[in-house]
Design a protein around this motif. Structure first.
Motif, mmCIF file in Angstrom:
data_model
loop_
_atom_site.group_PDB
_atom_site.id
_atom_site.type_symbol
_atom_site.label_atom_id
_atom_site.label_comp_id
_atom_site.label_asym_id
_atom_site.label_seq_id
_atom_site.Cartn_x
_atom_site.Cartn_y
_atom_site.Cartn_z
ATOM 1 N N ALA A 42 0.815 -1.210 0.000
ATOM 2 C CA ALA A 42 0.000 0.000 0.000
ATOM 3 C C ALA A 42 0.849 1.260 0.000
ATOM 4 O O ALA A 42 0.476 2.260 -0.634
ATOM 5 C CB ALA A 42 -0.925 0.000 1.216
ATOM 6 N N ASN A 57 -11.407 2.245 -11.907
ATOM 7 C CA ASN A 57 -10.383 2.928 -11.109
ATOM 8 C C ASN A 57 -10.202 4.323 -11.680
ATOM 9 O O ASN A 57 -9.195 4.615 -12.346
ATOM 10 C CB ASN A 57 -9.069 2.134 -11.157
ATOM 11 N N GLU A 95 -5.220 4.938 -9.447
ATOM 12 C CA GLU A 95 -4.332 4.691 -8.314
ATOM 13 C C GLU A 95 -3.878 3.229 -8.353
ATOM 14 O O GLU A 95 -4.702 2.312 -8.367
ATOM 15 C CB GLU A 95 -5.045 4.980 -6.994
ATOM 16 N N ARG A 139 -2.582 1.590 -6.038
ATOM 17 C CA ARG A 139 -2.894 0.907 -4.785
ATOM 18 C C ARG A 139 -4.172 0.086 -4.909
ATOM 19 O O ARG A 139 -4.285 -1.011 -4.354
ATOM 20 C CB ARG A 139 -3.040 1.927 -3.659
ATOM 21 N N ARG A 140 -5.140 0.613 -5.652
ATOM 22 C CA ARG A 140 -6.416 -0.102 -5.769
ATOM 23 C C ARG A 140 -6.285 -1.388 -6.569
ATOM 24 O O ARG A 140 -7.120 -2.283 -6.433
ATOM 25 C CB ARG A 140 -7.452 0.807 -6.421
ATOM 26 N N ALA A 198 -8.024 -3.654 3.596
ATOM 27 C CA ALA A 198 -8.062 -3.034 2.269
ATOM 28 C C ALA A 198 -9.176 -1.990 2.176
ATOM 29 O O ALA A 198 -8.982 -0.912 1.618
ATOM 30 C CB ALA A 198 -8.257 -4.105 1.195
ATOM 31 N N VAL A 199 -10.341 -2.288 2.741
ATOM 32 C CA VAL A 199 -11.492 -1.394 2.597
ATOM 33 C C VAL A 199 -11.429 -0.241 3.581
ATOM 34 O O VAL A 199 -11.580 0.937 3.209
ATOM 35 C CB VAL A 199 -12.799 -2.194 2.763
ATOM 36 N N VAL A 229 -9.612 0.988 -0.430
ATOM 37 C CA VAL A 229 -9.918 0.287 -1.672
ATOM 38 C C VAL A 229 -11.408 -0.041 -1.691
ATOM 39 O O VAL A 229 -11.906 -0.676 -0.761
ATOM 40 C CB VAL A 229 -9.088 -1.000 -1.805
ATOM 41 N N PRO A 230 -12.137 0.374 -2.705
ATOM 42 C CA PRO A 230 -13.581 0.076 -2.717
ATOM 43 C C PRO A 230 -13.830 -1.403 -2.950
ATOM 44 O O PRO A 230 -13.085 -2.075 -3.667
ATOM 45 C CB PRO A 230 -14.104 0.919 -3.885
ATOM 46 N N LYS A 267 -9.513 -8.626 -8.297
ATOM 47 C CA LYS A 267 -9.621 -7.290 -8.880
ATOM 48 C C LYS A 267 -11.041 -7.012 -9.353
ATOM 49 O O LYS A 267 -11.542 -5.886 -9.240
ATOM 50 C CB LYS A 267 -8.635 -7.140 -10.039
ATOM 51 N N PHE A 302 -13.418 -6.504 -6.206
ATOM 52 C CA PHE A 302 -13.170 -5.250 -5.491
ATOM 53 C C PHE A 302 -13.523 -4.039 -6.352
ATOM 54 O O PHE A 302 -14.167 -3.107 -5.864
ATOM 55 C CB PHE A 302 -11.706 -5.168 -5.053
ATOM 56 N N LEU A 303 -13.100 -4.019 -7.593
ATOM 57 C CA LEU A 303 -13.197 -2.812 -8.401
ATOM 58 C C LEU A 303 -14.410 -2.774 -9.328
ATOM 59 O O LEU A 303 -14.864 -1.686 -9.687
ATOM 60 C CB LEU A 303 -11.923 -2.638 -9.236
#
Length: 389
Positions: A59, A186, A190, A192-193, A261-262, A267-268, A350, A353-354
């Motif tokens: 991160a 994204n 970023e 990081r995400r 993470a959230v 991170v969404p 991925k 999360f995204l």
């Protein structure tokens, strides 16, 4: 007569008790393995402390974002237009600009690594500007030993010059079509995400493959594995009983990593928790199966750790699409990645999360991970049966 009775008694016990699946024996093995895992500090460190450390590193220490790249601007022209262009370079947060009046002042810094590139505004800048594109306005020199950063410096420097030059022509008519780029999943671009979900896959690979390989190999070294194999428990009971506690540890570690993470790294998580747990549970099958197979073939902890590193951690890190795009790899390497379970898990993480719950992506990945896991378990069971015989 006694010998015959003993043979009959042994024959009566062997085929039924060894092959029949008994839930009570399984629970006894799970309880024994759970106590052993809880008494081992290294197991708890790998399961709960190592994920936090790795997520913090990915991160904050690892970033693919190019921000505040150190560049020099050599201002050889004293004109007002040159001064205005130099000010345009200093007005962006993506470049950290250092000004000079002689390119020899920044050339040594480029060689030493203090700068990643520099832009030369030549003495005849005003004449070049008046010719309206007949000759290039500036010279851009970058450090080619860092190709990605060099491309970034070149492209951004070109963009600054073009934007500055477009702002000079105030009499030009407004464009009828304005292009405004938008990025899905994204928007801020970023890194990081994208790194944090992939880091969860690396963490689970370590827990599933390396931890299982080390723990089972340790029992082979101590001789306790032979004692377990000599009991009436079947091979399936022994394997399941040994792996279930580490399956639970892996799932708890996944929940902790997802919460970090959230709620900590921002991170969404646009998908559902149920989808995340399902993906993680299926991924643990090949991870645990690979660790069990390694420990069955290598009964030494050091050797098991080395094999787990080269066949588990490194492929998950290098060939899963975590850091490097699979489509950019050569065709033979792309073919090898199809045998890496982490490839399918990183892609699924991925997505969940995204992007959200996209089952058109999940289902092929789940099938691939389950197939690889079943293959590992079949080979591990066969190897363990041979050891038992």
């Amino acid at each position: 007569m006694n010998a015959v009775a003993q043979r009959k008694e042994g024959a009566a016990l062997e085929p039924s008790d060894l092959r029949r699946f008994d839930l009570r024996r399984l629970m006894a093995l799970v309880t024994k393995e759970s106590y052993q895992a809880l008494r081992d500090p290294s197991t708890l460190l790998i399961a709960f402390v190592l994920p936090v450390v790795l997520l913090l590193l990915f991160a904050y220490a690892v970033s693919l974002d190019a921000k505040e790249v150190r560049v020099g601007v050599v201002l050889e022209s004293p004109g007002a237009s040159a001064q205005s262009l130099a000010a345009a370079f200093s007005g962006t947060r993506f470049l950290k600009t250092q000004f000079a009046h002689d390119r020899r002042e920044v050339a040594d810094q480029l060689v030493s690594g203090a700068l990643r590139g520099y832009v030369v505004i030549p003495q005849d800048f005003e004449q070049r500007l008046a010719q309206r594109g007949a000759e290039p306005l500036v010279q851009i020199i970058t450090d080619g030993s860092y190709p990605n950063t060099a491309n970034y410096v070149e492209n951004y420097a070109r963009g600054v010059v073009q934007t500055w030059r477009a702002g000079l022509d105030v009499a030009a008519p407004a464009q009828s079509v304005v292009l405004e780029p938008r990025y899905w999943f994204n928007p801020e671009l970023e890194s990081r995400r994208a790194l944090i979900p992939g880091a969860i896959a690396i963490v689970m690979t370590i827990i599933g493959t390396m931890l299982t390989a080390l723990v089972v190999a340790r029992e082979w070294e101590r001789g306790t594995m032979e004692a377990v194999l000599s009991t009436p428990a079947s091979v399936a009971e022994i394997l399941i009983g040994k792996l279930l506690p580490y399956f639970v540890l892996g799932m708890l570690s996944t929940l902790g990593a997802a919460a970090l993470a959230v709620f900590v790294f921002g991170v969404p998580m646009r998908g559902s928790l149920a989808a995340l747990l399902l993906l993680s549970a299926v991924f643990m099958v090949p991870a645990l199966g690979q660790g069990l197979l390694i420990s069955s073939l290598a009964r030494n902890q050091f050797l098991a750790a080395q094999i787990a590193l080269f066949t588990g951690f490194l492929p998950a890190f290098m060939l899963s699409g975590f850091l490097y795009e699979i489509d950019a790899m050569p065709a033979p390497i792309r073919a090898i990645t199809r045998a890496v379970p982490a490839r399918y898990f990183v892609d699924s993480l991925k997505t969940v999360f995204l992007a959200g719950d996209i089952w058109a992506v999940f289902l092929p990945n789940l099938a691939a991970m389950a197939a690889i896991g079943a293959l590992f378990f079949l080979i591990a069971k066969r190897a363990t049966r041979k050891n038992l015989e």
